[in-house]
Design an enzyme around this catalytic site. Sequence first.
Site, mmCIF file in Angstrom:
data_model
loop_
_atom_site.group_PDB
_atom_site.id
_atom_site.type_symbol
_atom_site.label_atom_id
_atom_site.label_comp_id
_atom_site.label_asym_id
_atom_site.label_seq_id
_atom_site.Cartn_x
_atom_site.Cartn_y
_atom_site.Cartn_z
ATOM 1 N N SER A 76 3.917 3.606 -4.898
ATOM 2 C CA SER A 76 4.250 4.093 -3.554
ATOM 3 C C SER A 76 3.387 5.318 -3.246
ATOM 4 C CB SER A 76 5.747 4.388 -3.465
ATOM 5 O OG SER A 76 6.153 4.521 -2.106
ATOM 6 N N HIS B 83 10.480 -3.091 -2.292
ATOM 7 C CA HIS B 83 9.798 -1.878 -2.740
ATOM 8 C C HIS B 83 10.413 -1.398 -4.055
ATOM 9 C CE1 HIS B 83 7.103 1.389 -1.878
ATOM 10 N NE2 HIS B 83 8.038 2.318 -1.893
ATOM 11 N N GLU C 75 8.010 -5.254 0.830
ATOM 12 C CA GLU C 75 8.251 -3.869 0.455
ATOM 13 C C GLU C 75 9.456 -3.252 1.160
ATOM 14 O OE1 GLU C 75 6.534 -2.073 -1.766
ATOM 15 O OE2 GLU C 75 4.588 -3.053 -2.012
#
Length: 498
Positions: free
Chosen positions: A204, A421, A329
């Site tokens: 991320s 995610h 995600e």
Amino acid sequence: MTNETGQSGPADLVEVRTVAGRVRGRWRPGAGPGAPRSAAFLGIPFAEPPVGDLRFAAPVPHAPWDGVRDALEHGATAQRGDPGVTLIPEPSVPGESTLNVNVFTPSPEPASPGAGLPVLVWIHGGGYFAGSPASPWYDGRAFNRDGVVTVSVSYRLGFDGFGRIEGAPSNRGVRDWLLALEWVQQNVAAFGGDPARVTVAGQSAGGGAVLTLLGMERAQHLFHGVYALSGALADVSDERARALAEDIARRAGVAPTREGLASVPEERLLALQKEATDLDPRQLDTVISQGLPLGPAVDGDLLPRPTRESLRAGVGADKPLVLGTTDDEFTMALAGAARTLRWVPRSLLLSRLGVPARARRAYLDANADVVALGKVRLAGRVVTDRMFRTGALRVAADRGGAATWLYRFAWPSGAFGFAEHCLDVPFFFDCLDGPATEPLAGPHPPQELADAVHAAAVAFVVDGDPGWPRHDDAGTARVWDVPVRDEPDAYASVRPLL
């Protein structure tokens, strides 16, 4: 009593001499039955606490200390307070000395030049405003089992780390990464590692961080390979950074200068930062297209130009890169909008999410399987593609013929029903038996997939090749699913947006 390194002390403790002084860590059990034990050294400061006169300064290397410093507990974190329910368990630790590293090693003995173990340096995510290196997932135990020294690093977050402040050095959080990597170069051999075999990795914002470092001329001597999970580049423009600083300063009632903002207590500044950056749903397209408002900024100094321009110019081309994303995600973030989206025509939905009219039909056709699952899934896929998956393809293309491997993490979570995610992180670290994995991955995540994902990461750190075909004109990528497979043009459903 003498421990395994020949030093006096309890059998479960071990000492290592760093440039600044001796540190005391602890042996712990290995990862899995029969695995050799490894040692953990937690909270070793690489810089002076960024408080007082150093609050908005470039990081200063930590002064030497006398005697032996305990490295038995996680150091203070830049993340403050209770982060609430998060996808990755990343606790906050109070304290001022927030710039520290954690070292996990199977062999805490000095290594001679060229004889050390490969090193993985992990930079945590959290949108550049949250996150913590103290997560049990980042423990490094499985990498130690497989002969890799693992280091996790902290850095200043939010406005303290990335805000544009007149009279203060830019990109203070980036400067923290650089100093932490310099610490690794100077010290990792004492923990059994090889400073000439360092891979930087992150997920991320951490994935964006390592891509930023890849494109930064001043960082090239500090690492030798890059592994970016769900990396989203920030590359905040000077105009946008200036506007945010002026907004926060106005809310605080001070000038947007170092002197003015230093007069605002940390807790107050964090509250104002949150007010100024809270997402208005009407601004969703701005965030999707421009990224988060806080993060590495194009400052004319560390980042003289956007990262992708640097990559196209050949910066970092000598370093192998693995990058990829999960398939969906941020679909989970839109689950609460199901009733509203039900009544929104698909064409209007795509328009609001920034899909140009010329691409809509081709995009719907390429994602027919997702369209059939409803508008929440479609909206989530669009956000994922625009924020993450198009970026992965573009970075790969920017590097031309440089050694680059793409992957997709496609295994659908047993908790969410899609690859959300952060889902790939416990597979990367091979810690499916760790805390808080069930809410993310479900009750029975496939260990065989974790074995494969982790083994590829180890292969890349050790040999610079994860074990599947490089990205080329065919667009081949590894698809992490059960079964694992390699697909030509694995990102075909994204291409209408390019």
